[in-house]
Design a protein around this motif. Structure first.
Motif, PDB file in Angstrom:
ATOM      1  N   GLU A 189      46.708  82.050  49.924  1.00 40.65           N
ATOM      2  CA  GLU A 189      45.433  81.350  50.068  1.00 40.65           C
ATOM      3  C   GLU A 189      44.345  81.953  49.187  1.00 40.65           C
ATOM      4  OE1 GLU A 189      43.023  79.004  53.493  1.00 40.65           O
ATOM      5  OE2 GLU A 189      44.453  80.515  54.106  1.00 40.65           O
TER       6      GLU A 189
ATOM      7  N   THR B 169      42.569  79.804  46.044  1.00 36.89           N
ATOM      8  CA  THR B 169      41.118  79.603  46.073  1.00 36.89           C
ATOM      9  C   THR B 169      40.439  80.287  44.878  1.00 36.89           C
ATOM     10  OG1 THR B 169      40.820  81.448  47.606  1.00 36.89           O
ATOM     11  CG2 THR B 169      40.921  79.253  48.563  1.00 36.89           C
TER      12      THR B 169
ATOM     13  N   GLY C  33      31.664  70.589  56.526  1.00 42.56           N
ATOM     14  CA  GLY C  33      32.714  71.574  56.799  1.00 42.56           C
ATOM     15  C   GLY C  33      32.162  72.802  57.507  1.00 42.56           C
TER      16      GLY C  33
ATOM     17  N   GLU D 180      35.244  73.986  59.959  1.00 45.37           N
ATOM     18  CA  GLU D 180      36.535  73.575  59.410  1.00 45.37           C
ATOM     19  C   GLU D 180      37.223  74.730  58.685  1.00 45.37           C
ATOM     20  OE1 GLU D 180      38.117  69.976  56.519  1.00 45.37           O
ATOM     21  OE2 GLU D 180      36.040  69.990  57.214  1.00 45.37           O
ATOM     22  N   THR D 181      38.530  74.828  58.874  1.00 41.16           N
ATOM     23  CA  THR D 181      39.328  75.850  58.203  1.00 41.16           C
ATOM     24  C   THR D 181      40.406  75.181  57.368  1.00 41.16           C
ATOM     25  OG1 THR D 181      40.773  76.074  60.111  1.00 41.16           O
ATOM     26  CG2 THR D 181      38.904  77.598  59.976  1.00 41.16           C
ATOM     27  N   SER D 182      41.018  75.964  56.502  1.00 44.05           N
ATOM     28  CA  SER D 182      41.947  75.394  55.530  1.00 44.05           C
ATOM     29  C   SER D 182      43.280  74.959  56.136  1.00 44.05           C
ATOM     30  CB  SER D 182      42.214  76.405  54.416  1.00 44.05           C
ATOM     31  OG  SER D 182      42.947  77.507  54.937  1.00 44.05           O
TER      32      SER D 182
ATOM     33  N   GLN E 238      45.994  76.334  55.537  1.00 43.87           N
ATOM     34  CA  GLN E 238      46.998  76.528  54.497  1.00 43.87           C
ATOM     35  C   GLN E 238      47.865  77.765  54.692  1.00 43.87           C
ATOM     36  OE1 GLN E 238      47.678  74.405  51.891  1.00 43.87           O
ATOM     37  NE2 GLN E 238      46.356  73.061  53.055  1.00 43.87           N
TER      38      GLN E 238
ATOM     39  N   VAL F 226      36.543  76.549  55.064  1.00 40.38           N
ATOM     40  CA  VAL F 226      36.545  75.806  53.804  1.00 40.38           C
ATOM     41  C   VAL F 226      35.168  75.713  53.143  1.00 40.38           C
ATOM     42  CG1 VAL F 226      38.566  74.429  54.370  1.00 40.38           C
ATOM     43  CG2 VAL F 226      36.310  73.559  54.927  1.00 40.38           C
ATOM     44  N   TRP F 227      34.103  75.932  53.897  1.00 39.73           N
ATOM     45  CA  TRP F 227      32.781  75.720  53.313  1.00 39.73           C
ATOM     46  C   TRP F 227      32.491  76.614  52.101  1.00 39.73           C
ATOM     47  CZ3 TRP F 227      28.947  79.235  52.846  1.00 39.73           C
ATOM     48  CH2 TRP F 227      28.991  80.356  53.670  1.00 39.73           C
TER      49      TRP F 227
ATOM     50  N   PHE G 158      34.535  77.564  49.708  1.00 40.61           N
ATOM     51  CA  PHE G 158      35.193  76.955  48.560  1.00 40.61           C
ATOM     52  C   PHE G 158      34.499  75.649  48.179  1.00 40.61           C
ATOM     53  CE2 PHE G 158      38.989  74.857  46.531  1.00 40.61           C
ATOM     54  CZ  PHE G 158      38.962  75.663  45.398  1.00 40.61           C
ATOM     55  N   ARG G 159      34.061  74.899  49.182  1.00 43.41           N
ATOM     56  CA  ARG G 159      33.319  73.670  48.886  1.00 43.41           C
ATOM     57  C   ARG G 159      31.963  73.990  48.256  1.00 43.41           C
ATOM     58  NH1 ARG G 159      34.772  70.154  54.267  1.00 43.41           N
ATOM     59  NH2 ARG G 159      36.977  69.866  53.756  1.00 43.41           N
TER      60      ARG G 159
END
Length: 168
Positions: free
Chosen positions: A49, A53, A116, A121-123, A125, A132-133, A135-136
């Protein structure tokens, strides 16, 4: 206008340097994963991960810097037969068409990141399951910076600045 372009391109170069520096933790994480998986027979739960990323962040954050340096792929089949002035006009037209799309995309990505964050929210993965925020946020920053550089390129096509790129 030249001052604005110079300041904006300093920002772009700074983001480009940040993109380049992301290679250091990427190489370290990948090296550790290879050693731990094959030499110690103990793979990590986080390297995959972290790897994707950091790779994505590196690629996205380098977009604007690559444009500034004139290193994006171009198909020069027709443009080699055009005068520099005609090429500048075509570039200006393309930049003028792309700029609103990049601004809209940056705005939309900002809201996508905020949603997110608000939802936690989480990935999903890996076992690491990063939020996830961040990376967004990189997506948003990358496309906003690319929009800024496209604006600079558009302005440069009007003021006929020397096309030679100054090194950072």
């Amino acid at each position: 206008m030249n001052r604005f372009i110079d300041l904006a391109e300093r920002w772009v170069v700074g983001i480009g340097v940040l993109a380049a520096l992301l290679l250091v933790p990427l190489v370290l994480a990948t090296t550790w994963e290879v050693i731990s998986r094959y030499a110690l027979d103990a793979p990590t739960i986080w390297a995959y991960e972290i790897g994707y990323t950091l790779t994505g962040a590196h690629f996205l954050l380098a977009l604007a810097y690559t444009l500034r340096q004139g290193e994006h792929i171009r198909i020069d089949v027709l443009s080699v037969f055009l005068s520099p002035q005609a090429r500048r006009r075509i570039d200006a037209l393309v930049y003028a068409l792309v700029l609103p799309i990049l601004v809209w995309l940056s705005w939309t990505l900002w809201h996508y990141m905020a949603e997110g964050y608000a939802r936690g929210e989480t990935s999903g993965q890996s076992a690491l399951n990063l939020p996830v925020w961040p990376f967004r946020a990189v997506f948003t920053l990358a496309f906003a910076t690319l929009a800024l550089q496209v604006l600079c390129e558009l302005l440069k096509s009007f003021v006929h600045r020397d096309p030679k790129v100054q090194q950072p």
